[in-house]
Scaffold this motif. Structure first.
Motif, short mmCIF file in Angstrom:
data_model
loop_
_atom_site.label_atom_id
_atom_site.label_comp_id
_atom_site.label_asym_id
_atom_site.label_seq_id
_atom_site.Cartn_x
_atom_site.Cartn_y
_atom_site.Cartn_z
N GLY A 75 0.80 -1.22 0.00
CA GLY A 75 0.00 0.00 0.00
C GLY A 75 0.83 1.26 0.00
N LEU A 80 -3.97 7.20 -3.90
CA LEU A 80 -5.38 7.25 -4.33
C LEU A 80 -5.51 7.78 -5.75
CD1 LEU A 80 -7.06 8.60 -1.05
CD2 LEU A 80 -7.21 6.29 -1.99
N MET A 212 -4.98 -4.92 -5.86
CA MET A 212 -6.01 -3.93 -5.52
C MET A 212 -7.39 -4.41 -5.93
SD MET A 212 -4.39 -0.17 -6.29
CE MET A 212 -3.98 -0.53 -8.00
N ALA A 216 -10.60 -5.34 -3.42
CA ALA A 216 -11.92 -4.73 -3.56
C ALA A 216 -12.99 -5.81 -3.68
CB ALA A 216 -11.94 -3.82 -4.80
N VAL A 255 -6.66 -5.99 4.61
CA VAL A 255 -7.22 -4.95 3.73
C VAL A 255 -7.18 -3.59 4.43
CG1 VAL A 255 -9.31 -4.14 2.56
CG2 VAL A 255 -8.71 -6.56 2.50
N LEU A 259 -5.17 -0.25 3.09
CA LEU A 259 -5.81 1.05 2.86
C LEU A 259 -5.15 2.14 3.69
CD1 LEU A 259 -9.58 -0.03 2.78
CD2 LEU A 259 -8.12 0.59 0.83
N VAL A 262 -1.97 3.14 1.91
CA VAL A 262 -2.32 3.89 0.69
C VAL A 262 -2.63 5.33 1.05
CG1 VAL A 262 -4.04 4.19 -1.14
CG2 VAL A 262 -3.13 1.92 -0.65
N ALA A 263 -3.39 5.53 2.14
CA ALA A 263 -3.74 6.88 2.58
C ALA A 263 -2.48 7.66 2.98
CB ALA A 263 -4.72 6.80 3.76
#
Length: 332
Positions: A75, A80, A212, A216, A255, A259, A262-263
């Motif tokens: 991540g 994004l 990814m 999802a 997961v 995330l 990633v943020a």
């Protein structure tokens, strides 16, 4: 003292994973064969020749932990902005293809193959969402029998083994772009480990998109479990109440970590040097994980799978693969 003894239980198996990972890297440097596929092959050979001794089992069994840790670290190399470039199209494919696959397996199981309702539902969940994890979660919600869980899991594992080999070949023959291949694998293959393996075997970018997309898709497990629990309760075939604990136990919690990174990456927390270090770390974690993944492919167990479940899932796989391939080549 007890903690030291407990840790020692894992050391022999962890050593085997490390040796397998080094071997896989060495074979790639000499023969040019992708190290992730070599790692899986090494695990398959170990499990189907000498077997996995009891003293190695605890350490080798940690491979799912290393896979989850690798996905979390991955991540940090994404933002994004990158994800949203084709996010709307991919989201539509992620929802549409699994939904169509689930309906197709249910119809084939009940109207053509004559399988029991619960076995058909387990096959549908495993084929459409996230492999064996979805099977276990749905089984707990609908109180499926042990032999039904075993049949469904063996069938899914059979196709995990097949798609690991077939998907990279098809991708190369069709000259799919990295994004197209990653989305295609992530939305149509069954289990997370094989998806990540074939994605990164194709390319770094394909591996990221495959992961990814699969994450999802994995998130749909909640909807599927609740839907099945409600259906069987209303139909009168299951009078038990559904427990949210079943869903939480099987939800892929890595997961959330993925995330989170990633943020952080999106707001520039990681420098280029740190991202490079994290990429190297998750690359090694994946190799460790896939040596262990290979040991779960037991050829004798796969041969014992009944013909009808295999035919149903094969039909669903061809359908989902063709549908998603058409979608990604047209829109991604």
């Amino acid at each position: 003292m007890s903690r030291t003894v407990s840790l020692r239980r894992f050391l022999p198996g962890l050593l085997v994973l490390c040796l397998g990972a080094v071997l896989a890297r060495g074979v790639e440097s000499v023969a040019g064969i992708n190290h992730l596929l070599v790692a899986i092959a090494a695990g398959v050979v170990l499990a189907n020749t000498v077997g996995v001794p009891d003293r190695l089992a605890p350490g080798i069994g940690t491979h799912k932990l290393w896979l989850g840790a690798g996905i979390v670290l991955m991540g940090a190399s994404l933002t994004l902005e990158t994800i949203l470039e084709v996010g709307g199209v991919v989201l539509a494919i992620v929802i549409g293809v699994p939904a169509a696959t689930l309906v197709a397996v249910e119809l084939l199981s009940r109207t053509v193959a004559g399988l029991s309702d619960r076995l058909g539902s387990l096959l549908a969940a495993g084929s459409s969402v996230c492999g064996v994890s979805a099977i276990v979660a749905v089984a707990g919600a609908i109180h499926a029998r042990e032999h039904q869980i075993a049949y469904a899991a063996a069938t899914i594992l059979l196709f995990d083994a097949v798609t690991i080999v077939v998907y990279p070949i098809v991708g190369e023959l069709l000259s799919l772009s990295d994004v197209a291949f990653g989305v295609w694998a992530g939305v149509s293959m069954f289990s997370t480990g094989p998806v990540v393996a074939v994605g990164f075997a194709y390319s770094e970018a394909a591996g990221q998109w495959a992961t990814m997309t699969k994450l999802a898709r994995n998130a749909l497990i909640g909807l599927v479990v609740v839907a099945y629990a409600s259906y069987y309760a209303r139909s009168g075939t299951d009078t038990s109440e559904f427990s949210p604990r079943v869903l939480w136990d099987e939800f892929p919690k890595f997961v959330l970590g993925f995330l989170g990174l990633v943020a952080l990456s999106s707001v520039g927390v990681f420098s280029s040097g740190q991202q490079a270090s994290l990429e190297n770390a998750y690359s090694w974690l994946f190799v460790l994980a896939f040596v262990g993944l290979g040991t779960e492919i037991r050829l004798a167990e796969l041969r014992s799978t009944g013909a009808m479940p295999v035919l149903v899932v094969l039909t669903a796989l061809v359908f989902a693969s063709g549908l998603s391939l058409a979608a990604v080549t047209a829109f991604v």
